[in-house]
Design a protein around this motif. Structure first.
Motif, PDB file in Angstrom:
ATOM      1  N   GLU A 149       0.772  -1.159   0.068  1.00 47.47           N
ATOM      2  CA  GLU A 149      -0.054   0.057  -0.165  1.00 47.47           C
ATOM      3  C   GLU A 149       0.951   1.141  -0.105  1.00 47.47           C
ATOM      4  OE1 GLU A 149      -2.491  -0.123   3.068  1.00 47.47           O
ATOM      5  OE2 GLU A 149      -3.258  -2.336   2.886  1.00 47.47           O
ATOM      6  N   LEU A 150       2.255   1.095   0.050  1.00 46.08           N
ATOM      7  CA  LEU A 150       2.990   2.250   0.084  1.00 46.08           C
ATOM      8  C   LEU A 150       3.868   2.264  -0.989  1.00 46.08           C
ATOM      9  CD1 LEU A 150       4.220   1.817   3.828  1.00 46.08           C
ATOM     10  CD2 LEU A 150       2.589   3.266   2.987  1.00 46.08           C
ATOM     11  N   ILE A 151       4.339   1.127  -1.560  1.00 49.00           N
ATOM     12  CA  ILE A 151       5.222   1.375  -2.773  1.00 49.00           C
ATOM     13  C   ILE A 151       4.920   1.054  -3.887  1.00 49.00           C
ATOM     14  CG2 ILE A 151       7.756   0.296  -3.500  1.00 49.00           C
ATOM     15  CD1 ILE A 151       8.605   0.000  -0.715  1.00 49.00           C
ATOM     16  N   GLU A 165       7.953   8.940  -7.345  1.00 50.72           N
ATOM     17  CA  GLU A 165       7.181   9.962  -7.192  1.00 50.72           C
ATOM     18  C   GLU A 165       5.872   9.760  -6.276  1.00 50.72           C
ATOM     19  OE1 GLU A 165       4.917  13.484  -9.319  1.00 50.72           O
ATOM     20  OE2 GLU A 165       6.161  12.287 -10.406  1.00 50.72           O
ATOM     21  N   VAL A 166       5.305   8.689  -6.682  1.00 44.44           N
ATOM     22  CA  VAL A 166       3.968   8.108  -6.109  1.00 44.44           C
ATOM     23  C   VAL A 166       4.536   7.377  -4.668  1.00 44.44           C
ATOM     24  CG1 VAL A 166       1.934   6.544  -6.336  1.00 44.44           C
ATOM     25  CG2 VAL A 166       2.985   7.869  -8.367  1.00 44.44           C
ATOM     26  N   SER A 167       5.400   6.687  -4.846  1.00 48.07           N
ATOM     27  CA  SER A 167       5.842   5.962  -3.434  1.00 48.07           C
ATOM     28  C   SER A 167       6.143   6.900  -2.338  1.00 48.07           C
ATOM     29  CB  SER A 167       6.615   5.061  -3.979  1.00 48.07           C
ATOM     30  OG  SER A 167       6.536   4.201  -4.828  1.00 48.07           O
ATOM     31  N   ASN A 168       6.949   8.061  -2.622  1.00 48.55           N
ATOM     32  CA  ASN A 168       7.535   8.622  -1.535  1.00 48.55           C
ATOM     33  C   ASN A 168       6.142   9.645  -1.081  1.00 48.55           C
ATOM     34  OD1 ASN A 168      10.117   8.194  -1.917  1.00 48.55           O
ATOM     35  ND2 ASN A 168      10.512  10.058  -3.342  1.00 48.55           N
ATOM     36  N   ASP A 173       2.454  10.490   3.304  1.00 44.87           N
ATOM     37  CA  ASP A 173       1.241  10.805   3.774  1.00 44.87           C
ATOM     38  C   ASP A 173       1.014   9.472   4.900  1.00 44.87           C
ATOM     39  OD1 ASP A 173       0.845  12.618   1.921  1.00 44.87           O
ATOM     40  OD2 ASP A 173      -0.318  11.400   0.414  1.00 44.87           O
ATOM     41  N   TYR A 174       0.960   8.302   4.511  1.00 49.23           N
ATOM     42  CA  TYR A 174       0.924   7.266   5.852  1.00 49.23           C
ATOM     43  C   TYR A 174       1.634   7.696   7.216  1.00 49.23           C
ATOM     44  CZ  TYR A 174       1.059   3.170   8.615  1.00 49.23           C
ATOM     45  OH  TYR A 174       0.671   2.292   9.776  1.00 49.23           O
ATOM     46  N   ASN A 194      -1.951  -1.334 -11.301  1.00 46.29           N
ATOM     47  CA  ASN A 194      -3.274  -2.322 -11.306  1.00 46.29           C
ATOM     48  C   ASN A 194      -3.638  -3.160 -10.079  1.00 46.29           C
ATOM     49  OD1 ASN A 194      -1.090  -4.322 -11.396  1.00 46.29           O
ATOM     50  ND2 ASN A 194      -1.788  -5.132 -13.456  1.00 46.29           N
ATOM     51  N   GLY A 195      -2.841  -3.045  -9.052  1.00 44.84           N
ATOM     52  CA  GLY A 195      -3.114  -3.587  -7.761  1.00 44.84           C
ATOM     53  C   GLY A 195      -2.311  -5.217  -7.636  1.00 44.84           C
TER      54      GLY A 195
END
Length: 814
Positions: A149-151, A165-168, A173-174, A194-195
């Motif tokens: 849920e993080l990387i 960019e998204v992972s950081n 946020d968490y 895609n999960g």
């Protein structure tokens, strides 16, 4: 805030997990993020189960049971009955999910990368849940978060690339809203857009920890493993390897790329830009300092920080005159390899552009050959380039250090050290930054090569000498006794570790590459294998140990004939056997030239004067530019003993017999009494003085009778001494009447040598020479009237052994 990663062995047992709990408690006041790997062996078992399922082998169900057993044992040890039910429920549910996935794979007989990633993710999902609960039941404010849920990554499922960019953003946020003092994250796992579950490659738990540490600007990233930091070399290969106190990011990357398994290479990249220090620590020994990895290396005293290697390397050489001056060959070669997804470990190209040499993994060798042959098919057919050369069973050995570029001679020292130990270099690569110097060598030479380099570059190391001794009679036994007695002294005071690795007498021989136990060598050699000179040499070659020394303590011509073979194998030779150095001048010169050519010592100090430093002194005189005009010497301790003990009250026969029994003569006393032994000694001194001379050129004025010379055996010889007793009494009577002493003298005057019995008058330096003593007088340009005199015991097992020992120490100090 600190991020701590615990690897497989650190979470391999309940005992180790309890160590983790202690480590976390010790930092209880600080916010901690704990990244964990799967329990030891679990990832390999998951991969095994996946492979079995893909080929419809039902044994994958047994593998699941093995995984279940590992977890149940740890859970049973960590939790009370009350607490473990929840944990077991989670584990059983996950293993049930795993079985369903494996059942599906077995049904379709296909294992996709997507399925493999899903399967191996179970290891970290299970371990992180168990460890989080273990922290909680030990009253630690801990919670678990699924790293998927993080990387975020791409869909390269088994070796995914991270969208930083998204992972950081997701990590930040968490943790903004996360209030727990300790957060447990499963390492290695991530997810695609895609999960789908993805993984970051083997060693990815380190990478996970680095990604999180970078995103949160952590104070430190701690990698907890089963060793006390990064070492100067692999301690399994180099027992003397030491932990490195501090190292730079670049040095750590170089070492990790070249086989140092302590840290996964990509780990360093996320923290490097933010200059977050990495601390490598030992879970089992948390009190050890470990290794700190920072931007710069502070220790500039030793330019080399570590030595590492990569095994299973194939060397591919593209070569041909058609390549010279033609652009594009390199581009086509590397494009071909890239298309086949073949990673290149080493590149070197001659400045003439005549050849390009690359190192790749053995597993890719056949694929690379097919692809490159296809790319260059036209050039090969037209003989513009040669058919591809493939060399396997190689390794890359590398020395690493940020400050090597500011120290002259590092490359020369590296290659010289390898060359001295007969390690052939197949290819060399060195970047302009000089942070890494790599060499391709035979895989069989890796252990010897790394240990030799470690001794050479790390000054606090003990230099290890590996002795192979032939001849364990009186002198040999004394040498072994002296080595055993002085072992600790040499180790503690001179950093020299002498090991006897091989022993042989005329019947049996024994070997132990860890060093023969000298307290029981006599018993061991009785149980040894049958001895032969050739098989002894072959065993020396097979063991392939650094700093090997062959020690000959025989008087055997066949043993002496083996010296050249040892020198050509870069094995030093120490000999008290005079036969080789007193053989033909051509043979003597050959051995000296082999010693120079292979840069390996050939020492024979005990050939003249046993333990007296006669040859060494002579060599020092010659090397420093002095010139020898005359040598006068009494060089036979046995003959001096005989004539000192031969009186009007004794029989010559009895004195000779006594000398033999006390070990002053050779087993065959004719060698001593004929003057041949003395002639050999003055011959050796003449040759070491720079004179080209052979044994037959030496005048030998024998004091023996014709009857003595004709004796066919030792017994016959002794009988002849009795028969001709009057002859020897006349020699003594003449000396006594002239108030002289009988001495067997060797002389070298203006290039001419002779030996013979002389009457020495009172006042002469030889007159009062006692017992078994030797004396040598060097008359040189610098010592024209008052000679340089060397005097002392020249025979006996103890002093001869000490002379051999001195030569061995000289090699160690070389």
């Amino acid at each position: 805030m600190k991020v701590l990663k615990f690897g497989g062995t650190s979470v391999g047992s309940s005992k180790n997990i309890n160590k983790i709990i202690e480590i976390v408690k010790a930092n209880e006041e600080e916010k901690q993020i704990i990244v964990v790997s799967a329990f030891a062996k679990v990832t390999n078992l998951l991969l095994e189960a996946a492979q079995l399922a893909s080929i419809k082998k039902t044994a994958y169900t047994s593998v699941i049971e093995d995984i279940k057993t590992i977890h149940n044992q740890i859970i049973s040890d960590l939790f009370t009955e009350k607490d473990k039910n929840e944990v077991l429920k989670f584990v059983n549910q996950k293993l049930a999910d795993l079985k369903s996935i494996l059942d599906s794979i077995s049904l379709i007989s296909e294992l996709s990368a997507k399925s493999e990633a899903n399967i191996v993710s179970h290891g970290e999902l299970l371990s992180s849940f168990v460890i989080a609960k273990a922290l909680q039941v030990n009253h630690i404010d801990a919670e678990r978060k699924d790293t998927r849920e993080l990387i975020l990554t791409n869909t390269n499922y088994t070796n995914a690339s991270v969208n930083f960019e998204v992972s950081n953003r997701q990590i930040q946020d968490y943790f903004k809203s996360n209030k727990a003092k300790v957060t447990v994250l499963p390492g290695f796992i991530s997810s695609a857009e895609n999960g789908d579950t993805t993984v970051l490659g083997r060693g990815g738990s380190d990478y996970t920890a680095a990604i999180v540490a970078s995103a949160l600007d952590a104070d430190v990233l701690e990698i907890w493993t089963d060793v006390s930091g990064m070492f100067t070399a692999n301690p399994n290969v180099v027992p003397q390897a030491m932990p490195i106190e501090q190292i730079s990011y670049e040095e750590a990357m170089e070492l990790s790329h070249f086989g140092a398994k302590v840290i996964y290479p990509p780990t360093i990249h996320p923290v490097l830009k933010k200059e977050i220090p990495i601390l490598i620590k030992n879970t089992l020994k948390p009190e050890d300092a470990g290794t700190l990895i920072t931007k710069t290396s502070k220790d500039k005293k030793n330019p080399v920080k570590g030595i590492s290697h990569i095994d299973d390397v194939t060397l591919i050489t593209l070569e041909g005159s058609g390549m010279v001056g033609i652009p594009g060959f390199s581009k086509r070669l590397f494009e071909t390899l890239a298309t086949e997804k073949i990673n290149v470990k080493l590149i070197t190209q001659a400045s003439s552009e005549h050849s390009i040499c690359i190192g790749i993994d053995d597993s890719n060798a056949n694929l690379a050959k097919i692809a490159i042959d296809s790319t260059f098919e036209f050039e090969i057919l037209k003989n513009k380039i040669k058919p591809l050369q493939i060399e396997k069973n190689l390794s890359i050995i590398a020395i690493v250090g940020d400050h090597m570029k500011s120290h002259q001679g590092i490359s020369g020292k590296m290659f010289g050290t390898l060359g001295k130990n007969n390690v052939n270099i197949r290819a060399i690569a060195q970047g302009a930054s000089e942070k890494n110097i790599s060499a391709v060598i035979a895989a069989k030479d890796v252990k010897k090569g790394i240990n030799s380099l470690h001794e050479s570059f790390f000054k606090n190391n003990n230099k290890q000498l590996n002795l192979f001794i032939t001849g364990v009679g009186n002198v040999g036994a004394k040498l072994i006794e002296q080595i055993e007695q002085q072992h600790e002294f040499l180790l503690n005071n001179l950093n020299i570790n002498i090991r006897i690795v091989g022993l042989s007498n005329s019947r049996q021989m024994i070997f132990d590459d860890e060093g023969i136990d000298l307290s029981s060598w006599k018993e061991q050699i009785k149980k040894g294998v049958p001895a032969s000179l050739d098989s002894f040499l072959e065993q020396v070659k097979a063991l392939n140990l650094r700093n090997s020394v062959f020690v000959d303590i025989t008087a055997n011509a066949k043993v002496a004939d083996m010296y050249a073979k040892y020198l050509k194998n870069s094995t030093a030779v120490v000999a008290c056997n005079k036969i080789a150095s007193s053989a033909t001048y051509k043979k003597y010169k050959e051995l000296k030239e082999l010693s120079r050519s292979y840069d390996v010592p050939y020492l024979f100090e005990t050939n003249v004067g046993a333990g007296l430093p006669i040859i060494d002194t002579l060599n020092n005189l010659i090397t420093s530019g002095d010139q020898v005009h005359k040598i006068q010497a009494v060089l036979s301790g046995s003959l001096n003993f005989i004539f000192n003990n031969f009186t009007t009250e004794t029989e010559f026969y009895d004195v000779v017999k006594q000398a033999q029994l006390e070990g002053y003569t050779e087993p065959d006393p004719r060698i001593d009494l004929s003057g041949v032994d003395v002639a050999r000694k003055i011959l050796i001194l003449a040759r070491e003085s720079g004179i080209k001379i052979n044994l037959e050129d030496i005048e030998n004025d024998s004091f023996l009778t014709e009857n003595n010379h004709k004796a066919d055996s030792v017994d016959d010889f002794y009988n002849s001494l009795k028969t001709d007793a009057d002859h020897f009494k006349e020699l003594l009577k003449s000396a006594n009447s002239n108030n002289c002493q009988l001495k067997y003298v060797a002389e070298l005057i203006n290039g001419k040598a002779k030996v013979g019995l002389k009457e020495i008058p009172v006042g002469h330096p030889f007159y009062n020479l006692e017992g078994k003593d030797n004396i040598v007088m060097f008359y040189t340009k610098r010592y024209p009237e008052q000679p340089m005199i060397i005097k002392g015991a020249g025979a006996g097992a103890d002093v001869t052994a000490s002379g051999l020992f001195a030569d061995i120490i000289k090699i160690a100090n070389n």
